[in-house]
Design a protein around this motif. Structure first.
Motif, PDB file in Angstrom:
ATOM      1  N   LEU A 265       0.833  -1.203   0.000  1.00 59.68           N
ATOM      2  CA  LEU A 265       0.000   0.000   0.000  1.00 59.68           C
ATOM      3  C   LEU A 265       0.869   1.255   0.000  1.00 59.68           C
ATOM      4  N   SER A 266       0.414   2.282  -0.701  1.00 56.82           N
ATOM      5  CA  SER A 266       1.131   3.559  -0.702  1.00 56.82           C
ATOM      6  C   SER A 266       0.765   4.343   0.563  1.00 56.82           C
ATOM      7  N   GLU A 267       1.062   3.726   1.695  1.00 57.47           N
ATOM      8  CA  GLU A 267       0.760   4.280   3.011  1.00 57.47           C
ATOM      9  C   GLU A 267       1.937   3.950   3.933  1.00 57.47           C
ATOM     10  N   GLU A 268       1.827   4.304   5.200  1.00 58.41           N
ATOM     11  CA  GLU A 268       2.862   3.898   6.143  1.00 58.41           C
ATOM     12  C   GLU A 268       2.918   2.372   6.190  1.00 58.41           C
ATOM     13  N   PRO A 269       4.107   1.782   6.210  1.00 57.68           N
ATOM     14  CA  PRO A 269       4.197   0.327   6.089  1.00 57.68           C
ATOM     15  C   PRO A 269       3.467  -0.449   7.175  1.00 57.68           C
ATOM     16  N   GLU A 270       3.385   0.111   8.378  1.00 57.97           N
ATOM     17  CA  GLU A 270       2.688  -0.616   9.437  1.00 57.97           C
ATOM     18  C   GLU A 270       1.194  -0.736   9.147  1.00 57.97           C
ATOM     19  N   ALA A 271       0.667   0.138   8.263  1.00 57.20           N
ATOM     20  CA  ALA A 271      -0.750   0.057   7.900  1.00 57.20           C
ATOM     21  C   ALA A 271      -1.049  -1.166   7.042  1.00 57.20           C
ATOM     22  N   GLU A 272      -0.017  -1.758   6.444  1.00 58.57           N
ATOM     23  CA  GLU A 272      -0.215  -2.946   5.615  1.00 58.57           C
ATOM     24  C   GLU A 272      -0.518  -4.191   6.453  1.00 58.57           C
ATOM     25  N   ILE A 273       0.012  -4.231   7.669  1.00 61.91           N
ATOM     26  CA  ILE A 273      -0.043  -5.459   8.456  1.00 61.91           C
ATOM     27  C   ILE A 273      -1.464  -5.867   8.842  1.00 61.91           C
ATOM     28  N   PRO A 274      -2.304  -4.965   9.377  1.00 61.41           N
ATOM     29  CA  PRO A 274      -3.662  -5.397   9.724  1.00 61.41           C
ATOM     30  C   PRO A 274      -4.452  -5.899   8.515  1.00 61.41           C
ATOM     31  N   VAL A 275      -4.218  -5.308   7.342  1.00 60.83           N
ATOM     32  CA  VAL A 275      -4.913  -5.756   6.138  1.00 60.83           C
ATOM     33  C   VAL A 275      -4.459  -7.162   5.771  1.00 60.83           C
ATOM     34  N   ALA A 276      -3.151  -7.383   5.794  1.00 65.68           N
ATOM     35  CA  ALA A 276      -2.622  -8.722   5.475  1.00 65.68           C
ATOM     36  C   ALA A 276      -3.142  -9.751   6.470  1.00 65.68           C
ATOM     37  N   ARG A 277      -3.142  -9.400   7.745  1.00 68.92           N
ATOM     38  CA  ARG A 277      -3.616 -10.334   8.776  1.00 68.92           C
ATOM     39  C   ARG A 277      -5.081 -10.664   8.577  1.00 68.92           C
ATOM     40  N   GLN A 278      -5.874  -9.666   8.186  1.00 66.24           N
ATOM     41  CA  GLN A 278      -7.296  -9.925   7.998  1.00 66.24           C
ATOM     42  C   GLN A 278      -7.529 -10.848   6.794  1.00 66.24           C
ATOM     43  N   LEU A 279      -6.736 -10.672   5.733  1.00 64.20           N
ATOM     44  CA  LEU A 279      -6.868 -11.577   4.584  1.00 64.20           C
ATOM     45  C   LEU A 279      -6.604 -13.024   4.999  1.00 64.20           C
ATOM     46  N   VAL A 280      -5.597 -13.217   5.814  1.00 67.38           N
ATOM     47  CA  VAL A 280      -5.288 -14.573   6.290  1.00 67.38           C
ATOM     48  C   VAL A 280      -6.432 -15.111   7.145  1.00 67.38           C
ATOM     49  N   ASP A 281      -6.930 -14.274   8.038  1.00 72.46           N
ATOM     50  CA  ASP A 281      -8.005 -14.714   8.929  1.00 72.46           C
ATOM     51  C   ASP A 281      -9.302 -15.021   8.178  1.00 72.46           C
ATOM     52  N   LEU A 282      -9.499 -14.390   7.032  1.00 73.39           N
ATOM     53  CA  LEU A 282     -10.733 -14.571   6.265  1.00 73.39           C
ATOM     54  C   LEU A 282     -10.721 -15.785   5.342  1.00 73.39           C
ATOM     55  N   LEU A 316     -12.871  -6.282   1.899  1.00 74.77           N
ATOM     56  CA  LEU A 316     -11.924  -7.388   1.783  1.00 74.77           C
ATOM     57  C   LEU A 316     -12.647  -8.711   1.541  1.00 74.77           C
ATOM     58  N   LYS A 317     -13.722  -8.920   2.282  1.00 74.06           N
ATOM     59  CA  LYS A 317     -14.444 -10.184   2.175  1.00 74.06           C
ATOM     60  C   LYS A 317     -15.053 -10.357   0.783  1.00 74.06           C
ATOM     61  N   ALA A 318     -15.711  -9.320   0.281  1.00 79.53           N
ATOM     62  CA  ALA A 318     -16.329  -9.412  -1.042  1.00 79.53           C
ATOM     63  C   ALA A 318     -15.275  -9.608  -2.120  1.00 79.53           C
ATOM     64  N   SER A 319     -14.186  -8.850  -2.053  1.00 82.73           N
ATOM     65  CA  SER A 319     -13.122  -8.939  -3.059  1.00 82.73           C
ATOM     66  C   SER A 319     -12.476 -10.317  -3.067  1.00 82.73           C
ATOM     67  N   MET A 320     -12.229 -10.830  -1.887  1.00 87.90           N
ATOM     68  CA  MET A 320     -11.569 -12.123  -1.744  1.00 87.90           C
ATOM     69  C   MET A 320     -12.476 -13.264  -2.207  1.00 87.90           C
ATOM     70  N   ALA A 321     -13.761 -13.160  -1.922  1.00 90.76           N
ATOM     71  CA  ALA A 321     -14.691 -14.247  -2.256  1.00 90.76           C
ATOM     72  C   ALA A 321     -14.896 -14.399  -3.758  1.00 90.76           C
ATOM     73  N   VAL A 322     -14.885 -13.271  -4.491  1.00 84.42           N
ATOM     74  CA  VAL A 322     -15.198 -13.342  -5.928  1.00 84.42           C
ATOM     75  C   VAL A 322     -13.981 -13.136  -6.814  1.00 84.42           C
ATOM     76  N   GLY A 323     -12.819 -12.838  -6.221  1.00 87.04           N
ATOM     77  CA  GLY A 323     -11.639 -12.510  -7.016  1.00 87.04           C
ATOM     78  C   GLY A 323     -11.311 -13.533  -8.080  1.00 87.04           C
ATOM     79  N   ALA A 324     -11.198 -14.796  -7.694  1.00 90.46           N
ATOM     80  CA  ALA A 324     -10.814 -15.834  -8.659  1.00 90.46           C
ATOM     81  C   ALA A 324     -11.876 -16.019  -9.734  1.00 90.46           C
ATOM     82  N   LEU A 325     -13.140 -15.926  -9.363  1.00 88.24           N
ATOM     83  CA  LEU A 325     -14.223 -16.110 -10.327  1.00 88.24           C
ATOM     84  C   LEU A 325     -14.196 -15.024 -11.403  1.00 88.24           C
ATOM     85  N   LEU A 326     -13.897 -13.785 -10.994  1.00 88.21           N
ATOM     86  CA  LEU A 326     -13.823 -12.693 -11.958  1.00 88.21           C
ATOM     87  C   LEU A 326     -12.555 -12.778 -12.794  1.00 88.21           C
TER      88      LEU A 326
END
Length: 457
Positions: A265-282, A316-326
């Motif tokens: 992400l074009s943000e502070e690097p620590e902001a990437e971690i919660p997003v990555a963790r949530q993808l794993v948890d989902l 995140l949930k919507a994107s992850m659920a349909v990503g491969a199908l699209l």
């Protein structure tokens, strides 16, 4: 629910990646690697946010040698997490970094081959083989150093920095991306070096997913099972960066592919971690949602019923659920249902997901890197200025890149590009062509906007 791909294990310091170990999350520092205090402070923020590995750019031996100081300071302060050196263009730097870091990332596109210039080169089979022998001659001494120091390696292929050699023989294709990786992997295996992680990244989610899938097949065919690092490079910022990352990374995670991830992400690097963790948890929930979404397809449309505690989780949930199908073009339309949000909000989200999957473009597309120690201008302020002036240009693609490592290549399909060329200097691109070189940073945004305005009034 998906079954996770079985991989070998790569040992990075005290962290094990692959096998039945947890999926690791990581990020990359953005400060100058010669700035020990700044690097230590930023690494601590990444680790405190949950990062398990921290990467630093090492563009020369000075930066590589300073990794020793950064590592010592962090460990003395109770931060034992592995550090990764990121190397481009200078193979000798990788030799130095391997003595001080738990892992070194090398890029097959520029480790021995010269940087990409988009030139087509004709090779006979003998000439091509001679080029591979040059790579092996340079790579084996590096592998020897890594063995001596118990240093792991990431072979990190980027779509944006494929060499002219690969492009000339294979074209701009997933097959070429995969072969760029396999050439290096075969050398590592011949040298009996197994602490290897692989990544194939692109800013285009379709290219990224197709290439990683093809890599898995290619490795399986040659009885290789190295762990995989997933990421969509130059994903951008805000909701667009999160959606694009969730579409690409999430598509593979729901197929059981992936052992460590980085959300760029074009943000502070620590902001990437919660997003990555949530993808794993989902992963478990989205693997099931993906099956429901596929079953819902009718008249070229996916209909997905969702619930989420907040808007970002829903994205995140919507994107992850349909990503491969699209990405696989099993449908070209998306209808989202969620009681907590209005249909207008959900339609806007559906359009953003379709754009991330390269199906339907309803707004300006920004390909922006997260920045690193190579970035020599104020990336986030620049992105904000460019967005403010161009966000009305539906379907236009603009690349905003910190340096030349992936710049001209990753944004090759962009209409315009803004690339850091040196300290305080910017080069502007129209398509693949550099049209203005080494513009002073203070003038560059206005010059870009003038360039865009001439062709997009």
């Amino acid at each position: 629910m998906s079954t996770r791909r079985i991989s070998s294990v790569c040992h990075v310091g005290h962290i094990a990646i692959g096998g039945d170990n947890p999926i690791r999350v990581q990020s990359m520092a953005t400060v100058d690697t010669n700035d020990t205090e700044g690097c230590v402070a930023q690494a601590k923020r990444i680790i405190d946010a949950g990062g398990e590995l921290v990467r630093f750019t090492t563009q020369g031996t000075r930066e590589a040698e300073n990794m020793k100081n950064i590592s010592a300071r962090l460990k003395a302060d109770g931060y034992p997490q592995p550090l990764v050196a990121d190397v481009h263009f200078t193979a000798h730097t990788a030799d130095v970094a391997a003595q001080y870091c738990e892992k070194v990332r090398i890029n097959p596109g520029n480790y021995v081959d010269p940087g990409r210039t988009f030139k087509h080169i004709e090779y006979t089979d003998a000439e091509y083989q001679a080029e591979l022998q040059k790579i092996e001659a340079r790579l084996v001494p590096f592998i020897t150093i890594c063995k001596e120091h118990h240093t792991a390696v990431r072979i990190g292929v980027n779509h944006g920095s494929l060499s002219d050699r690969i492009m000339s023989r294979y074209g701009d294709t997933p097959e070429g991306i995969v072969e760029s990786c396999m050439e290096f992997l075969r050398i590592f295996r011949r040298e009996q070096f197994d602490d290897v992680v692989i990544s194939i990244k692109a800013s285009n989610t379709v290219v990224m997913v197709q290439s990683v899938r093809l890599l898995v097949k290619a490795m399986d065919a040659e009885d290789m099972h190295y762990p995989l690092h997933l990421g969509v490079t130059e994903a951008g910022e805000g909701e667009d960066g999160r959606i694009k990352s969730a579409v690409g990374i999430g598509a593979l995670l729901t197929e059981g592919i992936g052992d460590t991830i980085r959300v760029s992400l074009s943000e502070e690097p620590e902001a990437e971690i919660p997003v990555a963790r949530q993808l794993v948890d989902l992963i478990p929930e989205c693997s099931l949602l993906r099956q429901q979404a596929e079953a819902s397809i009718e008249d070229d449309a996916i209909t997905l019923q969702l619930d989420a505690p907040d808007w970002e989780t829903l994205q995140l949930k919507a994107s992850m659920a349909v990503g491969a199908l699209l990405i696989d073009r099993k449908a070209h339309l998306l209808v989202l249902r969620c009681e907590q949000y209005s249909q207008e909000q959900l339609t806007t989200l559906a359009d953003a997901i379709l754009q991330a999957a390269r199906i339907k473009f309803t707004k300006t597309e920004y390909i922006s890197c997260p920045g690193c120690g190579r970035t020599l201008y104020d990336l986030r302020t620049t992105i904000a200025r460019i967005k403010a002036a161009t966000s009305h240009l539906k379907g236009l693609k603009i690349g905003i890149m910190g340096c030349i490592v992936n710049g001209p290549g990753e944004m090759a399909d962009a209409d315009y590009g803004y690339v850091g060329a040196g300290r305080g200097k910017i080069s502007l691109y129209r398509g693949k062509e550099c049209v203005m070189k080494n513009i002073p940073e203070e003038e560059a945004v206005e010059r870009l906007l003038e360039l865009i305005g001439k062709n997009n009034p």
